[in-house]
Every structure is written in structure tokens, then in C-alpha cells.
Design an enzyme around this catalytic site. Structure first.
Site, mmCIF file in Angstrom:
data_model
loop_
_atom_site.group_PDB
_atom_site.id
_atom_site.type_symbol
_atom_site.label_atom_id
_atom_site.label_comp_id
_atom_site.label_asym_id
_atom_site.label_seq_id
_atom_site.Cartn_x
_atom_site.Cartn_y
_atom_site.Cartn_z
ATOM 1 N N HIS A 1 0.786 -1.362 0.093
ATOM 2 C CA HIS A 1 -0.032 0.076 0.104
ATOM 3 C C HIS A 1 0.850 1.246 0.014
ATOM 4 C CE1 HIS A 1 -4.096 -1.374 1.629
ATOM 5 N NE2 HIS A 1 -3.853 -1.605 0.397
ATOM 6 N N LYS B 1 2.862 4.436 -0.504
ATOM 7 C CA LYS B 1 2.870 5.568 -1.557
ATOM 8 C C LYS B 1 3.856 6.526 -1.268
ATOM 9 C CE LYS B 1 -2.041 4.329 -2.940
ATOM 10 N NZ LYS B 1 -2.004 2.980 -2.042
ATOM 11 N N HIS C 1 -9.872 9.171 -0.281
ATOM 12 C CA HIS C 1 -9.087 8.092 -0.291
ATOM 13 C C HIS C 1 -7.773 8.472 0.573
ATOM 14 C CE1 HIS C 1 -5.961 5.270 -2.213
ATOM 15 N NE2 HIS C 1 -7.003 4.766 -2.441
ATOM 16 N N LYS D 1 -6.041 8.805 4.264
ATOM 17 C CA LYS D 1 -6.263 8.318 5.546
ATOM 18 C C LYS D 1 -5.712 8.873 6.511
ATOM 19 C CE LYS D 1 -6.269 4.704 2.328
ATOM 20 N NZ LYS D 1 -6.229 5.071 0.910
HETATM 21 O O1 GNM Z 1 -3.990 1.204 -1.572
HETATM 22 C C1 GNM Z 1 -4.811 1.632 -1.986
HETATM 23 O O2 GNM Z 1 -4.949 2.659 -2.388
HETATM 24 C C2 GNM Z 1 -5.891 0.672 -2.583
HETATM 25 C C3 GNM Z 1 -5.849 -0.464 -2.241
HETATM 26 N N1 GNM Z 1 -6.866 -1.500 -2.559
HETATM 27 C C4 GNM Z 1 -7.921 -1.133 -3.464
HETATM 28 C C5 GNM Z 1 -8.898 -2.054 -3.786
HETATM 29 BR BR1 GNM Z 1 -8.540 -3.986 -3.091
HETATM 30 C C6 GNM Z 1 -9.847 -1.528 -4.597
HETATM 31 C C7 GNM Z 1 -10.033 -0.363 -5.052
HETATM 32 C C8 GNM Z 1 -9.191 0.498 -4.623
HETATM 33 C C9 GNM Z 1 -8.127 0.238 -3.649
HETATM 34 C C10 GNM Z 1 -7.178 1.315 -3.444
HETATM 35 O O3 GNM Z 1 -7.171 2.377 -3.702
#
Ligand code: GNM
Length: 458
Positions: free
Chosen positions: A116, A118, A344, A346
């Protein structure tokens, strides 16, 4: 020197906290003043790019390449991803026309773990910059969602022959970033670890909060995930009189399985972490407000129901934890003009009872899940983390403050305030009895969304 030059001609940025939101298409311009698009981040105004690393989860390589200015479009880019097998093959296929794009697959040896994290590592002629953010490298993540980032100062090169420990920050950000990169055990990252060692990161005022997959015992338990956060809050914040009345706020875009009742993880070890303030041995039970979009929030959003494609809360998970939904509050962000730009981003924070001050603030990739934050096992002698996550923690002591005042009108950005720009409205708005949490794999066909469509997942 060069830093002043760049800062002076970049958009007027509030650089007390270096916390920015992404631009959102379709808002009044005042709500985008001080917000950044990916093309701004890669602009020559922030540095003359030599090479970059892009840590992320979801990639559109052709789109990503176009976000670089033409003069930097052929500079080497290293992609750090978690894809395996066919997904990895599809990803590498995307870069077939772009020989300057290389790949590094992060190890994911524990089931259900994901990459995850970024982050952008930007190596310039003038020095080095780190950006830790919440957006995927796909167009939709930079269009009409609420996303955030921490952008580091420009880190200058250290004088030749400096000791590697030189350039450390009061928050040990250099050591912690190097340890995080080392945790990948990836040969492709070795030269980047070396480059960072040659730069001066001393102006960094945030703490790194990372997760890297593994099972940890002893002192290693506090290196990652929520026990890392607990350790930082224990060491770098102070008890507050009446702290049991200071709410905790968690805001996220997805939710994992957290057991049949709150004591299994949320109100146990996770709450223990989020309510830590200094070395007080009290274990208060302050209010816990969880912000997650309702169905109506999604239906009435700029994107409409498709926003829910990035809010992957499944019915299979939700039905096992109906107890969780009593904590839920809506996504409301009039203060940043983003009530209809689904989150989106967090964020986690501890706020004063009157919602005017912060005891700390965290922006991270980590959603509300044990996979991201870690869960204690074996009679609390071991913690298991499944995913790679990355975030930065703001504590008042790192800014010579006792608490952060909250800036209730963060837009348009003004360098006059020292308030922290919390992106959503406080106090949070509880779900009404009719509100239900957005669940992405059930149908909503009673009322059309802002584009006149209904949602019928396949
Ligand atoms: O780390 C992230 O940003 C994400 C991780 N998993 C996802 C799934 Br499964 C479905 C749709 C969107 C995301 C997402 O945005």
C-alpha cells in the site's frame, strides 16, 4: 540558495506543516489554491529531476509518464510494487513502450498482505526530496477524490566525506527512512539507500510511521505499525488534563475484518495505541469517531457511485462486524470544499473536546485493518503485520508547540496562520439512523447518483 529560489516561485505553499491536499477538478478555484496536482509535484519548479522511485499499489504507466514534464519524461523511474504472477506480467507489459521504467517487486510472503505504501523519492541536480502520499498512480486518484501528502523540504547534498549519520533530523527521519527501505531487502534499492545517506535530511520535523510485513517479537515489536505509533506517542507527546474527554478520530477509505466484537482489536490494542499520550499509565476511554463515507455520501459525490470503486468494504466483511458501524461518521468537508470529493486520504488524530486543538496528527496509507496496523499474537508476545504501509506523524513538540491549533478555514491557503489544516469538518457528523456504510459489492438501485446512474456490481 536554490531552496529559496524554488520556494519563492512555486505556488504560495503553507510550509509550516508541508501537508497538502490534491487538486480536485470542478471545485471553486479558492479550494484548490495551495492544493497540488501530480504534475506540480514533478514540475521543474521543485527541482531538476535526475531519477525517481515511485512506491505504490496501483499503476497506469502510460498516464504516469505523461505526468512528468517533457524535459524529464525520459529520466529513469523505478517502480516498487507488490504484484505477482499475472498481475505482475500485466504491469510489466504496460511499460513495454517505456525502457526508462524499471520494476522491483516487494516481497509479500504473508497471505493477504499488499504493498500500500505510496512514496516518491525524487533525486535532483540540486538535492533530494521525499513525498509520502495517499494517491495511486492512476488518473482517477488525482481527479475528484480527497487525497493528501507530506512533501519534504529540498534535502541538500552533504559535503564530500561526511559521516553517513550526518544529516539526521531531530525526529530521526533519516535513520527510520533508511531502515524502512532496507526492510525490502531489494538490490534495486541499494543505490537509493546510498544516495539518501549522502544528503542532509536535518530539516525534517515529522516522524516516520511504517509497516513492513513480518512477525515481530521483543524490541522489534515497536518498529512497525500501531505499536510504532504507540511508542512515538509515548515518547514525544505529553499527558493532557482531562484527556479522557479528548476524542480520537480515525478516517479511512477501507476496512478489514476486526472480529466479532470491539474487544477483539479495535477497542483493545488499537484503542490503547490511539489514546496514548506521554507516559501516563491511565487508559482512558475517550470518544472514538470513525469517518467512513455513507451510501448517500457516495451517491451524491462528484464521481457518483463509481467513487465506491475505491472504497472496497465488502458485504462479507461488513456483515461480520455490524458492531463497528455504531462508530461511523459521514464524510463532510465543507471547510475544504471537498464534501463531494470522496476520501482516499487516511488520517488519524487526537482532538480537544471543543475541536479547536490537536494533540497529534497522522497522514498514512494505512486503512482501518489489522493487516495494515498489525495485530498482537501468542499472548501479546508477537505482532504480525501483513502489508507495507507508510505515513508521517506530526507532534506539537517537533514544532515547539504544546498543541496544534486547528485552522478551521484552511482554504484559500494563507501563510498567516499556524493552524493545522484538518481537511474535513469538525465535529464529525454521526450517521443518521437511515445512513448505512458504503459497501462496494452490493447493489444500489433505488436512487440515481449525480450522473443519473445506479450501482449494480457484477
Ligand atoms: O492502497 C490503495 O490505494 C488501494 C488498495 N486496494 C484497493 C482495492 Br482492493 C480496490 C479499490 C481501490 C483500492 C485502493 O485504492
Amino acid at each position: 540558495e536554490s531552496e529559496d529560489f524554488f520556494e519563492s516561485c512555486t505556488p504560495r505553499l503553507d510550509d509550516t506543516y508541508r501537508f497538502y491536499l490534491n487538486k480536485v477538478t470542478g471545485l471553486d478555484r479558492e479550494y484548490n489554491s495551495g492544493a497540488l496536482h501530480i504534475r506540480d509535484l514533478l514540475s521543474p519548479l521543485f527541482g531538476t529531476l535526475k531519477e525517481s522511485v515511485q512506491f505504490n499499489y496501483c499503476f497506469d504507466i502510460a498516464w504516469m509518464v505523461k505526468q512528468f514534464p517533457p524535459e524529464f519524461r525520459d529520466r529513469p523511474v523505478l517502480i516498487i510494487h507488490g504484484d505477482k504472477r499475472e498481475a505482475k506480467a500485466r504491469l510489466l507489459q504496460q511499460a513495454q513502450p517505456f525502457p526508462h521504467v524499471r520494476f522491483c517487486q516487494a516481497k509479500l510472503d504473508i497471505a493477504f498482505g499488499t504493498h500500500h505504501t505510496k512514496m516518491m523519492l525524487l533525486w535532483y541536480e540540486e538535492g533530494f526530496r521525499v513525498i509520502i502520499l495517499t494517491s495511486n498512480l492512476i488518473r482517477a486518484d488525482w481527479y475528484q477524490k480527497t487525497q493528501g501528502m507530506w512533501m519534504s523540504p529540498l534535502f541538500p547534498r552533504l559535503p564530500e566525506g561526511s559521516r553517513p549519520s550526518a544529516g539526521e533530523s531531530p525526529t530521526f527521519f533519516k535513520r527510520d527512512l533508511l531502515e524502512y527501505l532496507a526492510s525490502y531487502r531489494a538490490p534495486e534499492l541499494e543505490e537509493w539507500i546510498q544516495r539518501i545517506k549522502e544528503h542532509d535530511l536535518s530539516e525534517t520535523r515529522v516522524y516516520l510511521v511504517a509497516s513492513t510485513p513480518g512477525r515481530y517479537v521483543g524490541p522489534d515489536m515497536e518498529r512497525w505499525g500501531h505499536l510504532r505509533l504507540r511508542k512515538l506517542l509515548h515518547e514525544h507527546t505529553n499527558p493532557i488534563p482531562g484527556e479522557e474527554r479528548w476524542p480520537v478520530i480515525g478516517q479511512f477509505s477501507s476496512i478489514g475484518s476486526m472480529g466479532a466484537d470491539k474487544t477483539k482489536w479495535l477497542a483493545g490494542e488499537f484503542q490503547r495505541t490511539l489514546t496514548t499520550l506521554g507516559k501516563s499509565s491511565l487508559h482512558p476511554s475517550p470518544p472514538i469517531h470513525l469517518l467512513y463515507p455513507s451510501v448517500e455520501d457516495v451517491r451524491l459525490s462528484l464521481e457518483g457511485f463509481p467513487a465506491g470503486g475505491s472504497l472496497p468494504y465488502s458485504i462479507q466483511t461488513a456483515q461480520k462486524q455490524l458492531w463497528l458501524h455504531s462508530y461511523f461518521h459521514r464524510w463532510k468537508a465543507d471547510r475544504s470544499g471537498r464534501s463531494h470529493a470522496m476520501p482516499h486520504i487516511k488520517t488519524y488524530m487526537r482532538v480537544s473536546p471543543d475541536f479547536t486543538q490537536l494533540a497529534w496528527f497522522l497522514i498514512t496509507s494505512a486503512n482501518l485493518s489489522k493487516a495494515a496496523w498489525g495485530a498482537l499474537e501468542k499472548n501479546n508476545s508477537q505482532v504480525m503485520v501483513r502489508s507495507y504501509e507508510l505515513g508521517v506523524l506530526y507532534v506539537p513538540s517537533a514544532f515547539d508547540m504544546k498543541t496544534f491549533p486547528i485552522d478551521e478555514t484552511p482554504f484559500p491557503v494563507s501563510s498567516s496562520t499556524s493552524g493545522f489544516p484538518v481537511p474535513f469538518d469538525l465535529p464529525p457528523t454521526s450517521y443518521s439512523p437511515k445512513d448505512q456504510p458504503w459497501i462496494w459489492n452490493i447493489s444500489y438501485s433505488q436512487e440515481p447518483d449525480t450522473h443519473g446512474n445506479i450501482w449494480v456490481p457484477s
